[in-house]
Design an enzyme around this catalytic site. Structure first.
Site, PDB file in Angstrom:
ATOM      1  N   LYS A   1       0.835  -1.224   0.000  1.00  0.00           N
ATOM      2  CA  LYS A   1       0.000   0.000   0.000  1.00  0.00           C
ATOM      3  C   LYS A   1       0.862   1.263   0.000  1.00  0.00           C
ATOM      4  CE  LYS A   1      -2.085  -1.139   3.869  1.00  0.00           C
ATOM      5  NZ  LYS A   1      -1.459  -2.445   4.137  1.00  0.00           N
TER       6      LYS A   1
ATOM      7  N   ARG B   1      -9.872   0.523   8.908  1.00  0.00           N
ATOM      8  CA  ARG B   1      -9.400  -0.831   9.129  1.00  0.00           C
ATOM      9  C   ARG B   1     -10.405  -1.658   9.910  1.00  0.00           C
ATOM     10  NH1 ARG B   1      -3.692  -0.038   8.751  1.00  0.00           N
ATOM     11  NH2 ARG B   1      -2.447  -1.750   9.420  1.00  0.00           N
TER      12      ARG B   1
ATOM     13  N   ARG C   1      11.625  -5.428   4.717  1.00  0.00           N
ATOM     14  CA  ARG C   1      11.362  -3.994   4.572  1.00  0.00           C
ATOM     15  C   ARG C   1      12.367  -3.122   5.342  1.00  0.00           C
ATOM     16  NH1 ARG C   1       5.510  -2.105   5.432  1.00  0.00           N
ATOM     17  NH2 ARG C   1       5.704  -3.342   7.329  1.00  0.00           N
TER      18      ARG C   1
ATOM     19  N   ARG D   1      11.103  -1.615  10.852  1.00  0.00           N
ATOM     20  CA  ARG D   1      10.021  -1.309  11.779  1.00  0.00           C
ATOM     21  C   ARG D   1       9.964  -2.321  12.928  1.00  0.00           C
ATOM     22  NH1 ARG D   1       4.721  -0.122   8.174  1.00  0.00           N
ATOM     23  NH2 ARG D   1       3.818  -1.510   9.728  1.00  0.00           N
TER      24      ARG D   1
ATOM     25  N   ARG E   1      -0.480  -9.419  12.958  1.00  0.00           N
ATOM     26  CA  ARG E   1      -1.060  -8.408  12.057  1.00  0.00           C
ATOM     27  C   ARG E   1      -1.873  -9.061  10.944  1.00  0.00           C
ATOM     28  NH1 ARG E   1       4.248  -5.809  10.528  1.00  0.00           N
ATOM     29  NH2 ARG E   1       3.119  -4.706   8.905  1.00  0.00           N
TER      30      ARG E   1
HETATM   31  P1  AP5 Z   1       4.743  -1.553   1.996  1.00  0.00           P
HETATM   32  O1  AP5 Z   1       4.435  -0.677   0.852  1.00  0.00           O
HETATM   33  O2  AP5 Z   1       5.466  -0.977   3.162  1.00  0.00           O
HETATM   34  O3  AP5 Z   1       3.446  -2.364   2.466  1.00  0.00           O
HETATM   35  P2  AP5 Z   1       2.109  -1.867   3.173  1.00  0.00           P
HETATM   36  O4  AP5 Z   1       0.968  -2.508   2.458  1.00  0.00           O
HETATM   37  O5  AP5 Z   1       2.112  -0.403   3.313  1.00  0.00           O
HETATM   38  O6  AP5 Z   1       2.260  -2.641   4.536  1.00  0.00           O
HETATM   39  P3  AP5 Z   1       2.281  -2.098   6.031  1.00  0.00           P
HETATM   40  O7  AP5 Z   1       3.046  -3.121   6.833  1.00  0.00           O
HETATM   41  O8  AP5 Z   1       2.690  -0.679   6.123  1.00  0.00           O
HETATM   42  O9  AP5 Z   1       0.800  -2.220   6.383  1.00  0.00           O
HETATM   43  P4  AP5 Z   1       0.256  -2.310   7.775  1.00  0.00           P
HETATM   44  O10 AP5 Z   1      -1.153  -2.134   7.438  1.00  0.00           O
HETATM   45  O11 AP5 Z   1       0.568  -3.511   8.554  1.00  0.00           O
HETATM   46  O12 AP5 Z   1       1.022  -1.151   8.595  1.00  0.00           O
HETATM   47  P5  AP5 Z   1       0.619   0.317   8.988  1.00  0.00           P
HETATM   48  O13 AP5 Z   1       1.824   1.127   9.023  1.00  0.00           O
HETATM   49  O14 AP5 Z   1      -0.542   0.760   8.177  1.00  0.00           O
HETATM   50  O15 AP5 Z   1       5.582  -2.786   1.400  1.00  0.00           O
HETATM   51  C1  AP5 Z   1       6.106  -3.787   2.236  1.00  0.00           C
HETATM   52  C2  AP5 Z   1       7.518  -4.171   1.765  1.00  0.00           C
HETATM   53  O16 AP5 Z   1       7.425  -4.821   0.513  1.00  0.00           O
HETATM   54  C3  AP5 Z   1       8.469  -2.998   1.551  1.00  0.00           C
HETATM   55  O17 AP5 Z   1       9.767  -3.388   1.893  1.00  0.00           O
HETATM   56  C4  AP5 Z   1       8.371  -2.736   0.041  1.00  0.00           C
HETATM   57  O18 AP5 Z   1       9.587  -2.184  -0.447  1.00  0.00           O
HETATM   58  C5  AP5 Z   1       8.121  -4.132  -0.495  1.00  0.00           C
HETATM   59  N1  AP5 Z   1       7.250  -4.181  -1.664  1.00  0.00           N
HETATM   60  C6  AP5 Z   1       6.039  -3.601  -1.800  1.00  0.00           C
HETATM   61  N2  AP5 Z   1       5.494  -3.904  -2.986  1.00  0.00           N
HETATM   62  C7  AP5 Z   1       6.386  -4.700  -3.608  1.00  0.00           C
HETATM   63  C8  AP5 Z   1       6.409  -5.367  -4.863  1.00  0.00           C
HETATM   64  N3  AP5 Z   1       5.389  -5.284  -5.735  1.00  0.00           N
HETATM   65  N4  AP5 Z   1       7.490  -6.103  -5.183  1.00  0.00           N
HETATM   66  C9  AP5 Z   1       8.507  -6.224  -4.316  1.00  0.00           C
HETATM   67  N5  AP5 Z   1       8.569  -5.639  -3.129  1.00  0.00           N
HETATM   68  C10 AP5 Z   1       7.502  -4.884  -2.758  1.00  0.00           C
HETATM   69  O19 AP5 Z   1       0.085   0.085  10.471  1.00  0.00           O
HETATM   70  C11 AP5 Z   1       0.975  -0.284  11.502  1.00  0.00           C
HETATM   71  C12 AP5 Z   1       0.224  -0.424  12.811  1.00  0.00           C
HETATM   72  O20 AP5 Z   1      -0.357   0.849  13.180  1.00  0.00           O
HETATM   73  C13 AP5 Z   1      -0.962  -1.394  12.819  1.00  0.00           C
HETATM   74  O21 AP5 Z   1      -0.562  -2.727  13.049  1.00  0.00           O
HETATM   75  C14 AP5 Z   1      -1.795  -0.832  13.970  1.00  0.00           C
HETATM   76  O22 AP5 Z   1      -1.275  -1.170  15.219  1.00  0.00           O
HETATM   77  C15 AP5 Z   1      -1.638   0.670  13.773  1.00  0.00           C
HETATM   78  N6  AP5 Z   1      -2.669   1.226  12.871  1.00  0.00           N
HETATM   79  C16 AP5 Z   1      -2.470   1.806  11.665  1.00  0.00           C
HETATM   80  N7  AP5 Z   1      -3.636   2.177  11.116  1.00  0.00           N
HETATM   81  C17 AP5 Z   1      -4.602   1.819  12.001  1.00  0.00           C
HETATM   82  C18 AP5 Z   1      -6.023   1.917  12.008  1.00  0.00           C
HETATM   83  N8  AP5 Z   1      -6.699   2.455  10.978  1.00  0.00           N
HETATM   84  N9  AP5 Z   1      -6.698   1.428  13.068  1.00  0.00           N
HETATM   85  C19 AP5 Z   1      -6.039   0.903  14.116  1.00  0.00           C
HETATM   86  N10 AP5 Z   1      -4.704   0.760  14.177  1.00  0.00           N
HETATM   87  C20 AP5 Z   1      -3.994   1.216  13.127  1.00  0.00           C
HETATM   88 MG    MG Z   2       2.323   0.926   4.941  1.00  0.00          MG
END
Ligand code: AP5
Ligand code: MG
Length: 214
Positions: free
Chosen positions: A13, A88, A122, A155, A166
């Site tokens: 994402k 979410r 990552r 992270r 997760r």
């Molecule tokens: P990346 O782009 O970082 O993936 P992402 O989908 O953004 O994954 P996240 O881990 O950020 O999602 P998440 O939902 O768990 O975390 P968030 O920060 O939102 O890509 C991942 C890796 O793959 C990278 O290294 C990238 O380079 C690589 N990659 C990507 N695409 C690729 C491809 N096509 N080919 C090769 N490599 C690729 O949330 C973190 C925490 O915050 C949650 O667990 C929760 O505790 C809290 N939180 C956040 N939002 C909420 C909410 N709305 N409600 C409650 N808690 C929340």
């Molecule tokens: Mg993300």
């Protein structure tokens, strides 16, 4: 355009959204990034969120909804933004409906083994937030951001136990949003199993096409 990007942790994402914001001139609002910024500056919100994030659990709805509401009320949010990582839960989606109508929801999909490989490698820039991957999207210089020269870090919630949690939380609490937004006629799906390092243009064109067809 008011866009929401949905999909499992690690699907990409943040990576695709970094490109979308440039092409469509959108404000990138990532709730995960907002929580991490609060953690870094040791605000009360950051302290509140930390234990949930480290355990791979969701931060409670009332805290998250309040934070997003505040962010969307600022002048720079206007009508051009992309929400990454929010909503979410169904409660968050209902709250968002009350805050502002959304134009489109893109649900990114990839195979489970592909997702696990992405989360495992990552690395992120501490300064500008640019996302890399040790194998798939490596920086030109080890440990240093290509864009701003900042330090790259892993992270805290990319540890195996937190990753596993997760993914379970996603299935239980977030995947119901696919049905929620399908019913509203807003959902589009894009599958990305290809490697971004070698197929960036192809992947992004696929996503741009879905957006432009609206
Ligand atoms: P990346 O782009 O970082 O993936 P992402 O989908 O953004 O994954 P996240 O881990 O950020 O999602 P998440 O939902 O768990 O975390 P968030 O920060 O939102 O890509 C991942 C890796 O793959 C990278 O290294 C990238 O380079 C690589 N990659 C990507 N695409 C690729 C491809 N096509 N080919 C090769 N490599 C690729 O949330 C973190 C925490 O915050 C949650 O667990 C929760 O505790 C809290 N939180 C956040 N939002 C909420 C909410 N709305 N409600 C409650 N808690 C929340
Ligand atoms: Mg993300």
């Amino acid at each position: 355009m008011k866009l929401v990007v949905l999909g499992s942790p690690g699907v990409g994402k943040g990576t695709y959204t970094q490109e979308l914001v440039q092409k469509y001139n959108l404000l990138h609002i990532s709730t995960g990034d907002l929580f991490r910024e609060n953690l870094k500056s040791e605000t009360e919100l950051g302290v509140q969120a930390k234990s949930f994030m480290d355990a791979g659990q969701l931060v409670p709805d009332e805290v998250t909804i309040g934070m997003v509401k505040e962010r969307l009320s600022r002048d720079d949010a206007n009508d051009n933004f992309v929400l990454d990582g929010f909503p979410r839960t169904i409660a968050q989606a209902e709250a968002l409906t009350d805050i502002t109508p959304i134009d489109m929801v893109i649900n990114f999909k990839a195979d489970k083994d592909v997702i696990l490989g992405r989360l495992g490698g990552r690395i992120i820039c501490r300064k500008c937030g640019q996302i890399f991957h040790k194998q798939n999207i490596p920086p030109k210089q080890d440990g240093i951001c290509d864009t701003c020269g900042g330090e790259l870090y892993e992270r805290d919630d990319d540890k195996p136990e937190a990753i596993e949690k997760r993914l379970v939380v996603y299935e239980e609490q977030t995947s119901p949003l696919i049905g929620f937004y399908t019913e509203k006629g807003l959902l589009r799906e894009v599958t990305v199993n290809e490697d971004f390092g070698t197929h960036k243009e192809e992947i992004m064109n696929r996503i741009f096409k879905v957006i432009d067809e609206k």
